[in-house]
Design a protein around this motif. Structure first.
Motif, PDB file in Angstrom:
ATOM      1  N   ALA A 152     168.350  30.140  37.066  1.00 23.92           N
ATOM      2  CA  ALA A 152     166.967  29.640  37.107  1.00 23.92           C
ATOM      3  C   ALA A 152     166.709  28.787  38.333  1.00 23.92           C
ATOM      4  O   ALA A 152     165.721  28.042  38.374  1.00 23.92           O
ATOM      5  N   VAL A 155     162.990  27.660  40.118  1.00 23.93           N
ATOM      6  CA  VAL A 155     161.834  27.795  39.234  1.00 23.93           C
ATOM      7  C   VAL A 155     161.915  26.738  38.142  1.00 23.93           C
ATOM      8  O   VAL A 155     162.994  26.264  37.784  1.00 23.93           O
ATOM      9  N   LEU A 158     162.150  29.701  32.984  1.00 28.94           N
ATOM     10  CA  LEU A 158     162.682  31.051  33.040  1.00 28.94           C
ATOM     11  C   LEU A 158     163.139  31.451  31.644  1.00 28.94           C
ATOM     12  O   LEU A 158     163.638  30.619  30.885  1.00 28.94           O
ATOM     13  N   VAL A 191     163.958  39.420  32.561  1.00 26.60           N
ATOM     14  CA  VAL A 191     163.891  38.047  33.051  1.00 26.60           C
ATOM     15  C   VAL A 191     162.458  37.754  33.487  1.00 26.60           C
ATOM     16  O   VAL A 191     161.861  38.525  34.242  1.00 26.60           O
ATOM     17  N   PRO A 193     159.057  34.380  33.128  1.00 26.92           N
ATOM     18  CA  PRO A 193     158.765  32.990  32.782  1.00 26.92           C
ATOM     19  C   PRO A 193     158.635  32.720  31.287  1.00 26.92           C
ATOM     20  O   PRO A 193     158.846  31.601  30.840  1.00 26.92           O
ATOM     21  N   ARG A 243     167.572  36.593  41.402  1.00 24.90           N
ATOM     22  CA  ARG A 243     167.790  35.782  40.208  1.00 24.90           C
ATOM     23  C   ARG A 243     169.255  35.751  39.796  1.00 24.90           C
ATOM     24  O   ARG A 243     169.603  35.137  38.788  1.00 24.90           O
TER      25      ARG A 243
END
Length: 245
Positions: A152, A155, A158, A191, A193, A243
């Motif tokens: 993560a 960000v 996640l 994956v 938000p 990611r």
């Protein structure tokens, strides 16, 4: 919901965090009491038997119905809220309830929150300075092995959701037939938000199959995914490497 939940909460005032954690757990229990298809006294079970109408249900039922209807629209029906002709929110409730619990802890003042609901995880903030949340993705073809590690980093929220046969067998249905999905996939990890949507998209993609599912996922903004096939092939969306960590 028939699964185990775990919490990792960082920061915040201790008494406030304890109270918020108690409320988050109580919220998960309430969600199970309302939505469980295994409890005869749940509102979902009573709806299926015709003993209750949607108007007589708790407000959360209308919220989940609205979210599930949107998931059906976006997935062109590959995600469904119905089983054997009855309302069945199984495919969305766990992700929704897990995300809601994580949001409540964040709102209470936590600087980092990770809530794991049966292997699907919603994360906010971070566990510490320069330390992002990380989630390992199990390799269903190699018991005990990892297919990838999701980070993560960069960000503030996640979610990671996986749908597949390794833990629960053939539990994903093809909405067109009502029978177990015939698919070349063994797992799909999505994956994004929001765990509410990541969970829905993982289920829908698993029913679609590898090629159609990957193309569809590429069309969704802010979503990345790892698809593992029965032929030991790993497919991923173009942005997934960013990611990994």
């Amino acid at each position: 919901m028939g699964t185990v939940f775990s919490f990792d909460v960082r920061g915040g005032e201790p008494d406030a965090m304890r109270a918020a954690l108690d409320e988050a757990v109580a919220g998960l229990r309430r969600a199970d009491a309302v939505f469980s298809t295994y409890r005869e006294d749940s509102q979902v079970s009573r709806l299926a038997r015709g003993e209750l109408t949607f108007d007589g249900c708790d407000p959360e039922v209308a919220e989940v119905l609205e979210l599930g209807t949107e998931a059906e629209r976006v997935s062109d029906g590959w995600f469904s809220l119905r089983y054997a002709g009855s309302f069945d929110p199984t495919g969305i409730v766990k992700g929704w309830a897990t995300e809601r619990a994580a949001r409540a802890l964040l709102a209470a003042g936590a600087s980092g929150v990770s809530v794991n609901g049966g292997g699907d995880v919603q994360m906010f903030g971070a566990p510490g300075p320069e330390r992002p949340w990380r989630v390992g993705i199990a390799d269903p073809l190699r018991p005990g092995g990892l297919a990838a590690v999701i980070s993560a980093a960069g960000v503030d929220r996640l979610a990671v959701a996986t749908s597949g046969t390794a833990e629960r067998g053939d539990h994903v249905l093809d909405p067109r037939t009502g029978r177990s999905a015939v698919t070349d996939l063994v797992s799909v990890t999505v994956v994004g938000p929001s765990l509410t949507w990541a969970d829905c998209w993982a289920t829908a993609t698993f029913a679609m199959g590898a090629r159609a599912g990957l193309a569809w996922l590429e069309s969704l903004p802010g979503v990345e995914a790892l698809l593992l096939t029965a032929g030991d092939e790993a497919l991923c969306t173009a942005g997934l490497p960013s990611r990994l960590g």
